[in-house]
Design a protein around this motif. Sequence first.
Motif, PDB file in Angstrom:
ATOM      1  N   ASN A  56       6.208  -6.558   1.824  1.00 12.20           N
ATOM      2  CA  ASN A  56       7.465  -7.154   1.364  1.00 12.20           C
ATOM      3  C   ASN A  56       7.743  -6.890  -0.109  1.00 12.20           C
ATOM      4  OD1 ASN A  56       8.374  -8.743   3.793  1.00 12.20           O
ATOM      5  ND2 ASN A  56       6.356  -9.651   3.518  1.00 12.20           N
ATOM      6  N   GLU A  57       6.681  -6.692  -0.882  1.00 11.77           N
ATOM      7  CA  GLU A  57       6.837  -6.537  -2.329  1.00 11.77           C
ATOM      8  C   GLU A  57       7.239  -5.106  -2.657  1.00 11.77           C
ATOM      9  OE1 GLU A  57       4.597  -8.309  -6.233  1.00 11.77           O
ATOM     10  OE2 GLU A  57       3.367  -7.597  -4.572  1.00 11.77           O
ATOM     11  N   ASP A 123      15.237  -2.548   3.156  1.00 12.75           N
ATOM     12  CA  ASP A 123      16.278  -3.531   2.837  1.00 12.75           C
ATOM     13  C   ASP A 123      17.562  -3.268   3.626  1.00 12.75           C
ATOM     14  OD1 ASP A 123      14.568  -4.713   1.046  1.00 12.75           O
ATOM     15  OD2 ASP A 123      15.324  -3.605  -0.686  1.00 12.75           O
ATOM     16  N   TYR A 211      12.453 -11.464  -3.536  1.00 16.85           N
ATOM     17  CA  TYR A 211      11.075 -11.692  -3.086  1.00 16.85           C
ATOM     18  C   TYR A 211      10.186 -12.021  -4.280  1.00 16.85           C
ATOM     19  CZ  TYR A 211       6.462 -10.904  -1.038  1.00 16.85           C
ATOM     20  OH  TYR A 211       5.159 -11.064  -0.637  1.00 16.85           O
ATOM     21  N   ASN A 212      10.280 -11.210  -5.315  1.00 13.92           N
ATOM     22  CA  ASN A 212       9.437 -11.421  -6.480  1.00 13.92           C
ATOM     23  C   ASN A 212       9.892 -12.613  -7.312  1.00 13.92           C
ATOM     24  OD1 ASN A 212       7.381  -9.194  -6.515  1.00 13.92           O
ATOM     25  ND2 ASN A 212       9.240  -8.001  -6.251  1.00 13.92           N
ATOM     26  N   THR A 214      11.185 -15.359  -6.038  1.00  8.26           N
ATOM     27  CA  THR A 214      10.638 -16.504  -5.306  1.00  8.26           C
ATOM     28  C   THR A 214       9.143 -16.647  -5.566  1.00  8.26           C
ATOM     29  OG1 THR A 214      12.298 -16.193  -3.562  1.00  8.26           O
ATOM     30  CG2 THR A 214      10.374 -17.548  -3.028  1.00  8.26           C
ATOM     31  N   THR A 215       8.424 -15.523  -5.483  1.00 12.28           N
ATOM     32  CA  THR A 215       6.985 -15.530  -5.726  1.00 12.28           C
ATOM     33  C   THR A 215       6.664 -16.010  -7.139  1.00 12.28           C
ATOM     34  OG1 THR A 215       6.627 -13.720  -4.157  1.00 12.28           O
ATOM     35  CG2 THR A 215       4.911 -14.087  -5.805  1.00 12.28           C
ATOM     36  N   SER A 298      13.483 -15.958  -0.759  1.00 19.08           N
ATOM     37  CA  SER A 298      12.885 -15.050   0.220  1.00 19.08           C
ATOM     38  C   SER A 298      11.933 -15.828   1.121  1.00 19.08           C
ATOM     39  CB  SER A 298      12.133 -13.918  -0.497  1.00 19.08           C
ATOM     40  OG  SER A 298      11.282 -13.236   0.401  1.00 19.08           O
ATOM     41  N   ALA A 300       9.924 -14.623   3.321  1.00 15.01           N
ATOM     42  CA  ALA A 300       8.624 -13.938   3.383  1.00 15.01           C
ATOM     43  C   ALA A 300       7.745 -14.343   2.209  1.00 15.01           C
ATOM     44  CB  ALA A 300       8.833 -12.425   3.394  1.00 15.01           C
ATOM     45  N   ALA A 301       8.333 -14.475   1.027  1.00 11.44           N
ATOM     46  CA  ALA A 301       7.564 -14.880  -0.152  1.00 11.44           C
ATOM     47  C   ALA A 301       7.101 -16.326  -0.017  1.00 11.44           C
ATOM     48  CB  ALA A 301       8.404 -14.709  -1.407  1.00 11.44           C
TER      49      ALA A 301
END
Length: 351
Positions: A56-57, A123, A211-212, A214-215, A298, A300-301
């Motif tokens: 995902n990253e 994406d 994603y990042n 959110t992480t 995200s 996934a995150a």
Amino acid sequence: MIAFLEAGLNSLAIHHIGNKLRNERFVLSDEPVALQDQLLSQLLMQYFLSGFDKVNEIFRLYHPSGDLNLNEVYHFASAIFDEPESFQENSKQLAKHLYESQNHPKIKPGELYIAYFEQVQVDGELHNAIGIFKSETKETYLKVFPQKDGFGLSYEQDAIDIRKLDKGCLIFNTEKEEGYKVAVIDNTNRGQDAVYWKDEFLKLRVRNDNYNQTTNVLGVYKNFVTEKLDDEFEMSKADKIDLLNRSMKYFKEKDSFDTEEFGQEVIGNEQGIASFLNYKKGYEDEFETPIPDSFDISDAAVKKQSRVYKSVLKLDKNFHIYIHGNKELIEKGFDDGKGMNYYKVFFKEEN
């Protein structure tokens, strides 16, 4: 995030890379691999790409000077995208660059595969992509075959397990000005000898997508609660777990993150909110990674970060209390007679 239903393998070059620090050489091939065998192409696609469906990253190529053209992988990948007929020659240049990038005697020799794919989805968009893969781990396989009196048995050494990709990256032909979109896998090295793949060879930076973002917020908040709060507030471990649980609940229930809303709903204390914002600003400055005040969350995150968000209260070596909900149902006290702390837990049903 990455899918291969419409993908095709257009070109493939194979080179061998030894360890420069052990005086091992590299061997370059002058011609690409013939891909007429359809089954072989399918097996190669499985070997190269199957591990990326869980990635995902997304990263981007960069150079410390700010000039992307000084990043060797960026330079040679761009040449291939611009002139596909230069594929073999530029695959050699990528192999030489990898050889020179190895900076640890423990790095294993292996085959380097440079592949050109068409129509890989990232994406939700289809793009051509360059794949760079290295196989370091070899296996021994048994082979059973029929013979006159029944069956015979043989083996093959130094074979490759197509279910286990050691190292790989996909460079997608999009966002060229920002260093392309890059997905990466490294399944073999975890120590100091691992940094050469991402840091020395590819030179990657995290792409600042949702994603990042959110992480980063979840990671920053977790560190803030577990490491910083004790400096400014007197809090029990149960209160800290509650703060972590509330933040994870926020991210699981919301579609987008808003800094002000998060502070009010999760932290709920003006002094605590100000402290968190200062801590977040320190992270952004130190790592040169700005986190916007609002962004789409995200899923996934969130799923990945939820695995490292601990909701366990460990009491000596006797008990573990898992706290998933209302912290008002657990009370902490001190027993003068026993000279020990205690927790009182309220519940309706015992399952």
